[in-house]
Scaffold this active site. Structure first.
Site, PDB file in Angstrom:
ATOM      1  N   GLU A 285       0.825  -1.205   0.000  1.00 22.28           N
ATOM      2  CA  GLU A 285       0.000   0.000   0.000  1.00 22.28           C
ATOM      3  C   GLU A 285       0.867   1.266   0.000  1.00 22.28           C
ATOM      4  O   GLU A 285       0.423   2.333  -0.420  1.00 22.28           O
ATOM      5  CB  GLU A 285      -0.929  -0.016   1.225  1.00 22.28           C
ATOM      6  CG  GLU A 285      -2.327   0.440   0.898  1.00 22.28           C
ATOM      7  CD  GLU A 285      -3.329   0.170   1.999  1.00 22.28           C
ATOM      8  OE1 GLU A 285      -4.156  -0.739   1.807  1.00 22.28           O
ATOM      9  OE2 GLU A 285      -3.311   0.845   3.041  1.00 22.28           O
ATOM     10  N   HIS A 306       7.448 -26.848  -0.838  1.00 14.79           N
ATOM     11  CA  HIS A 306       6.751 -27.959  -1.486  1.00 14.79           C
ATOM     12  C   HIS A 306       5.551 -27.474  -2.290  1.00 14.79           C
ATOM     13  O   HIS A 306       4.708 -28.268  -2.698  1.00 14.79           O
ATOM     14  CB  HIS A 306       6.342 -28.988  -0.434  1.00 14.79           C
ATOM     15  CG  HIS A 306       7.529 -29.581   0.269  1.00 14.79           C
ATOM     16  ND1 HIS A 306       8.043 -30.815  -0.052  1.00 14.79           N
ATOM     17  CD2 HIS A 306       8.335 -29.059   1.226  1.00 14.79           C
ATOM     18  CE1 HIS A 306       9.111 -31.049   0.715  1.00 14.79           C
ATOM     19  NE2 HIS A 306       9.312 -29.996   1.493  1.00 14.79           N
ATOM     20  N   LYS A 420     -14.083   0.753  -3.834  1.00 11.04           N
ATOM     21  CA  LYS A 420     -15.138   1.239  -2.927  1.00 11.04           C
ATOM     22  C   LYS A 420     -16.211   1.982  -3.708  1.00 11.04           C
ATOM     23  O   LYS A 420     -17.403   1.767  -3.487  1.00 11.04           O
ATOM     24  CB  LYS A 420     -14.542   2.177  -1.875  1.00 11.04           C
ATOM     25  CG  LYS A 420     -13.662   1.484  -0.858  1.00 11.04           C
ATOM     26  CD  LYS A 420     -13.275   2.470   0.227  1.00 11.04           C
ATOM     27  CE  LYS A 420     -12.163   1.920   1.090  1.00 11.04           C
ATOM     28  NZ  LYS A 420     -11.577   2.929   1.967  1.00 11.04           N
TER      29      LYS A 420
HETATM   30  O1  PA5 Z   1      -3.074   1.476   5.973  1.00 13.67           O
HETATM   31  C1  PA5 Z   1      -4.177   1.993   5.811  1.00 13.67           C
HETATM   32  O2  PA5 Z   1      -4.360   3.202   5.953  1.00 13.67           O
HETATM   33  C2  PA5 Z   1      -5.376   1.146   5.463  1.00 13.67           C
HETATM   34  O3  PA5 Z   1      -5.036  -0.179   5.273  1.00 13.67           O
HETATM   35  C3  PA5 Z   1      -6.405   1.233   6.578  1.00 13.67           C
HETATM   36  O4  PA5 Z   1      -5.829   0.793   7.778  1.00 13.67           O
HETATM   37  C4  PA5 Z   1      -7.638   0.394   6.254  1.00 13.67           C
HETATM   38  O5  PA5 Z   1      -8.180   0.783   5.023  1.00 13.67           O
HETATM   39  C5  PA5 Z   1      -8.691   0.569   7.343  1.00 13.67           C
HETATM   40  O6  PA5 Z   1      -9.039   1.917   7.486  1.00 13.67           O
HETATM   41  P1  PA5 Z   1      -9.808   2.439   8.747  1.00 13.67           P
HETATM   42  O7  PA5 Z   1      -8.985   2.218   9.960  1.00 13.67           O
HETATM   43  O8  PA5 Z   1     -10.025   3.887   8.478  1.00 13.67           O
HETATM   44  O9  PA5 Z   1     -11.110   1.679   8.828  1.00 13.67           O
END
Ligand code: PA5
Length: 432
Positions: A285, A306, A420
């Protein structure tokens, strides 16, 4: 402390080239330290460990006490992405592999809100019906659909079963200080609430209450974990070429530019499977944007030798491997001699299982290097809270330095919005 060994890359890179990349990584480290790079309003994680004191730890531990009094035996931790992976990785790394089957004491921690499977949700409800449950709901934005759906169901169950007042005692919310539905809901209902600062993104939040509260509830020593992170913070601040985070970032980028587009996080310790998931999120990310980025993948050896072993050895040559090694096992098991030796294993009699694991690791490293897979070794001393704290902070730092060297902002995730928008439209959410 975390140690790094880059000698498994020697035959793939030229020393002079590495030195150039090291200079670039050092420049990226300076940008991070000076807080002058892209996304610099999300650098709260950098000095987070040293900002955690007795008060912050006691606040996390107060949840443990509150639920001991109520004899809570199941805690549902609701969250997705950065709001669950760190806690899950730590709890799995520190728990007995068969804790569930052994019926170990203390509340069992289960995770929800990290998927939208109806069967999983129904089975979670089956479980909470037969236990004495409580819930930690974690969402920084407070608007993420997956955890919101799970929380509505769990909250509904708790309120119908115990009444609103008691349900309130069984719910803890971890969210940001102002935005989002979860904050206003928590204020209105009077839940015990922890605030995540705006300058700490989800995937950099494992050392905030997002990780610390569930880890403490699982019975682990969060003070030692924070101490490990504090020591790592001190060591990894150094703007010099010996800094292991800088060296690792330099090598990752050099390999990437040389065509090694996939980093395979590997470990010979099955308890680190979810650390691999946390790493995939942290790097994927943070780096995967603007048409760039190393693709992070993970395997557990020898298990996956394996399954994925064939590809790693002889498939497309776009991989490098980062192996996380725990230098000392916590337990000892010796292979017994057998008079008949029908299985032919007497050559191992008297040897520790971990000795075989080490030889498997060494043999794998040699084979993979021979097969064209550069190898980076990351070592921690043992699998405990202190070392995990070091490891979490180390990888966060590497991620920040690496992404700056790559030329992307590590602290946003614009690409996550695409699914989303479509999902909301398909679900007929107002406004979409
Ligand atoms: O690293 C990030 O920002 C994302 O992976 C969020 O943690 C994830 O989308 C969850 O978001 P939130 O804590 O706002 O529900």
């Amino acid at each position: 402390m975390v140690k790094i060994d880059l000698t498994g890359c020697d035959s793939f890179v030229k020393k002079e080239q590495y030195n150039d990349y090291l200079k670039q990584a050092l420049a990226a480290q300076k940008v991070l330290q000076e807080e002058s790079g892209a996304g610099n309003d999300f650098l709260g994680w950098q000095h987070l460990p040293s900002s955690i004191g007795r008060k912050e730890l006691d606040d996390c531990l107060s949840v443990v006490d509150r639920w001991i009094e109520r004899e809570i035996d199941l805690v549902v931790v609701i969250g997705i992405g950065g709001s669950y992976l760190g806690a899950k990785a730590a709890i799995e790394a520190l728990s007995h592999s068969f804790a569930c089957q052994l019926g170990s004491h203390g509340p069992k921690i289960v995770f929800a809100g990290e998927n939208l499977s109806e069967d999983y949700t129904a089975e979670l409800l089956d479980l909470i019906h037969v236990r004495n449950p409580a819930c930690v709901v974690i969402s920084k934005s407070g608007t993420t659909t997956e955890p919101a759906v799970a929380f509505r169901l769990v909250k509904n169950y708790l309120e119908q079963t115990y009444g609103k007042k008691e349900a309130c005692e069984r719910i803890v919310a971890i969210t940001d200080k102002a935005r989002g539905a979860l904050k206003s809901l928590s204020n209105q209902e009077g839940y015990k609430t922890f605030v995540i600062e705006d300058n700490i993104g989800g995937r950099f939040s494992v050392l905030t209450p997002v990780g610390l509260v569930p880890i403490a509830l699982a019975g682990f020593d969060i003070e030692a974990m924070v101490r490990g992170a504090q020591d790592a913070e001190k060591t990894l601040m150094a703007c010099d070429e010996a800094n292991p985070a800088v060296r690792y970032a330099a090598m990752r980028n050099l390999l990437y530019d040389g065509g090694k587009k996939v980093e395979l996080f590997a470990s010979f310790h099955p308890k680190l499977q979810y650390l691999g998931e946390w790493l995939k999120q942290l790097f994927g990310e943070s780096e995967g944007k603007d048409g760039k980025g190393i693709f992070p993948a993970s395997v557990i050896f020898t298990t996956d030798l394996h399954s994925m072993g064939q590809y790693i050895q002889e498939g497309e040559r776009m991989l490098f491997e980062t192996v996380i090694t725990v230098d000392h096992a916590q337990r000892e098991v010796t292979i017994p001699a057998d008079e008949q030796n029908l299985d032919g294993l007497n050559y191992l009699a008297g040897k520790h299982v971990e000795h075989c694991n080490r030889m498997a690791q060494l043999g794998t490293k040699m084979a993979h290097i021979d097969g064209g897979v550069p190898n980076i070794d990351i070592h921690i001393d043992k699998l405990d809270e202190y070392n995990l704290g070091c490891l979490f902070y180390f990888f966060e730092k590497v991620c920040g330095v690496s992404a700056y060297q790559l030329g992307v902002n590590p602290f946003n995730q614009p690409g996550v919005e695409a699914y989303k928008k479509n999902m909301f439209k398909l679900l007929e959410k107002p406004g979409y």
